[in-house]
Design a protein around this motif. Structure first.
Motif, mmCIF file in Angstrom:
data_model
loop_
_atom_site.group_PDB
_atom_site.id
_atom_site.type_symbol
_atom_site.label_atom_id
_atom_site.label_comp_id
_atom_site.label_asym_id
_atom_site.label_seq_id
_atom_site.Cartn_x
_atom_site.Cartn_y
_atom_site.Cartn_z
ATOM 1 N N ARG A 53 104.026 28.021 24.535
ATOM 2 C CA ARG A 53 104.340 27.623 25.878
ATOM 3 C C ARG A 53 103.518 26.230 26.210
ATOM 4 O O ARG A 53 102.574 26.417 26.344
ATOM 5 N N ASP A 54 104.394 25.411 26.638
ATOM 6 C CA ASP A 54 103.790 24.128 27.412
ATOM 7 C C ASP A 54 104.354 24.039 28.876
ATOM 8 O O ASP A 54 105.191 23.489 29.100
ATOM 9 N N GLU A 55 103.085 24.587 29.710
ATOM 10 C CA GLU A 55 103.272 24.589 31.100
ATOM 11 C C GLU A 55 103.688 23.335 31.770
ATOM 12 O O GLU A 55 104.374 23.241 32.648
ATOM 13 N N SER A 56 102.874 22.211 31.234
ATOM 14 C CA SER A 56 103.050 20.807 31.743
ATOM 15 C C SER A 56 104.328 20.172 31.539
ATOM 16 O O SER A 56 105.084 19.808 32.452
ATOM 17 N N ALA A 57 105.079 20.373 30.234
ATOM 18 C CA ALA A 57 106.328 19.906 29.850
ATOM 19 C C ALA A 57 107.357 20.872 30.113
ATOM 20 O O ALA A 57 108.355 20.500 30.229
ATOM 21 N N GLY A 58 107.145 22.189 30.694
ATOM 22 C CA GLY A 58 108.179 23.211 30.900
ATOM 23 C C GLY A 58 108.952 23.406 29.751
ATOM 24 O O GLY A 58 110.052 23.781 29.996
ATOM 25 N N ASN A 84 94.154 37.407 24.810
ATOM 26 C CA ASN A 84 93.632 36.828 23.260
ATOM 27 C C ASN A 84 94.695 35.751 23.181
ATOM 28 O O ASN A 84 95.962 36.078 22.563
ATOM 29 N N GLU A 85 94.164 34.527 23.124
ATOM 30 C CA GLU A 85 94.756 33.274 22.625
ATOM 31 C C GLU A 85 95.554 33.435 21.310
ATOM 32 O O GLU A 85 96.682 32.605 20.957
ATOM 33 N N GLU A 86 95.020 34.079 20.516
ATOM 34 C CA GLU A 86 95.407 34.029 19.044
ATOM 35 C C GLU A 86 96.800 34.964 18.750
ATOM 36 O O GLU A 86 97.572 34.952 17.772
ATOM 37 N N GLU A 87 97.086 35.675 19.679
ATOM 38 C CA GLU A 87 98.449 36.426 19.643
ATOM 39 C C GLU A 87 99.466 35.886 20.813
ATOM 40 O O GLU A 87 99.040 35.314 21.701
ATOM 41 N N ASP A 88 100.555 36.400 20.649
ATOM 42 C CA ASP A 88 101.596 35.665 21.501
ATOM 43 C C ASP A 88 102.040 36.751 22.595
ATOM 44 O O ASP A 88 102.133 38.014 22.317
ATOM 45 N N ILE A 89 102.149 36.357 23.706
ATOM 46 C CA ILE A 89 102.917 37.211 24.740
ATOM 47 C C ILE A 89 104.241 37.620 24.372
ATOM 48 O O ILE A 89 105.010 36.657 23.913
ATOM 49 N N PHE A 90 104.528 38.690 24.466
ATOM 50 C CA PHE A 90 106.098 38.878 24.341
ATOM 51 C C PHE A 90 106.788 40.097 25.374
ATOM 52 O O PHE A 90 106.058 40.883 26.031
ATOM 53 N N GLU A 91 108.095 39.883 25.730
ATOM 54 C CA GLU A 91 109.024 40.787 26.676
ATOM 55 C C GLU A 91 109.816 41.691 25.849
ATOM 56 O O GLU A 91 110.378 41.183 24.733
ATOM 57 N N VAL A 92 109.753 42.942 26.231
ATOM 58 C CA VAL A 92 110.657 43.923 25.494
ATOM 59 C C VAL A 92 111.745 44.331 26.751
ATOM 60 O O VAL A 92 111.475 44.653 27.685
#
Length: 343
Positions: free
Chosen positions: A244-249, A312-320
């Protein structure tokens, strides 16, 4: 004396002529109003089909605050009904005669008047129009002799009296439906251990604001691939945010579905197999439309900061997606669980 007899005779002629005129006057009426409501047809239909909802939008109780309602044992579907009492607008009752799910409802409404009971047929039609619903609300019937007589001395016809009420009722119906669809809740479920596992997925990049629009099609593609290749589905669909690039959206994300074991896919396949490790996560739950997901993310980030947790920046956030459009047409019922990996 003769003049008096002539006057009585003349009066009798007038009464008879007036009665004939009233009796032969067309007493049939048909009132109908239509409105396009920006909501799924199932949601609009269900709002009308349940009589407990009517107080949210029917216009008569807004005109008469003294209305007292009494509901039948059945309030939804065929043979459902309720009645009301009011000194201001009179007593009455309504009953559902027939229901064709998501397309039409037929009802009968009765008003107790000083001339007796007046009964009319009510009908509803629901037509799907892309993401909206065309709603038609109508009433038809035939006036009795006394009703025709009463309206002969009024400046308004039955149609001109009722049409504004129907228009207002449909406007209220739209507001009620949209208000219910807007409801959402966010809950922080706490830190849990997620079991992880193998999953089938496809990946793309897009504007962060477009993820929810694109992910449903991607999930359908993964599901179709799994079904064609006899790959077992063992969990709810999910979105994995790879970058995710928050600045670029912008976001690189994967749409996936869990499967019990590793699957080897051809080199040219758009659908791949991945593995989500077992991990500790903070889980937040959103019940409501996907457009409220960002607020759920922000609530979780605030919780992480306030409770001195570390991502934990090494793992990805996920939505179920526990429930979604396939399960319920009403976005207020959709449930999404967001998992934030924690060190």
């Amino acid at each position: 004396m003769k003049i008096f007899k002539y006057l009585l005779f003349l009066l009798l002629i007038i009464v008879i002529a007036g009665s004939i005129y009233i009796a032969t006057k067309d007493g049939e009426y048909h009132i109908q109003e239509t409105r396009i409501i920006p909501a799924p047809v199932e949601v609009v239909f269900n709002e009308v089909n349940e009589y407990h909802n009517w107080q949210n939008w029917e216009p008569w109780s807004q005109e008469a605050e003294d209305m007292v309602f009494e509901y039948n044992e059945k309030t939804r579907g065929k043979d459902a009904g309720y009645s009301w009492k009011s000194e201001k607008i009179g007593d009455g009752r309504i009953k559902t005669l027939d229901v064709k799910p998501f397309s039409s409802i037929d009802q009968q409404i009765s008003f107790d008047t000083q001339f007796g009971t007046s009964t009319s047929d009510i009908y509803w039609e629901f037509n799907k129009m892309e993401d909206s619903t065309k709603v038609t609300w109508g009433m038809k019937g035939t006036q009795s002799f006394m009703e025709k007589l009463a309206f002969s001395f009024q400046s308004e016809t039955l149609s001109s009296m009722m049409r504004p009420m129907f228009t207002k009722g449909l406007e209220n119906l739209e507001n009620s439906v949209l208000k219910k669809m807007e409801k959402f809740t966010i809950n922080i479920d706490g830190v849990i251990q997620h079991g992880g596992g193998y999953y089938m997925y496809t990946t793309t990049a897009s504007k962060t604001s477009q993820v929810n629009q694109r992910v449903q099609k991607m999930i359908e593609d993964v599901k179709t691939y799994m079904e064609k290749n006899n790959i077992e589905i063992s969990g709810k669909p999910f979105t994995l945010y790879n970058e995710r690039d928050e600045s670029a959206g912008t976001t690189i994300f994967s749409a996936g579905i869990f499967t019990p074991s590793q699957v080897i896919t051809p080199n040219n396949s758009r659908i791949l197999n991945g593995y989500l490790p077992k991990q500790k996560v903070l889980r937040a739950s959103l019940k409501g439309d996907y457009k409220n997901l960002q607020e759920a993310w922000d609530t979780a980030f605030d919780y992480i900061e306030e409770n001195s947790l570390e991502l934990n920046e090494e793992e990805d956030i996920f939505e179920v997606y526990i429930t979604g459009p396939k399960s319920s047409p009403n976005p207020a019922n959709w449930v999404t669980q967001i998992h934030f990996p924690i060190k």
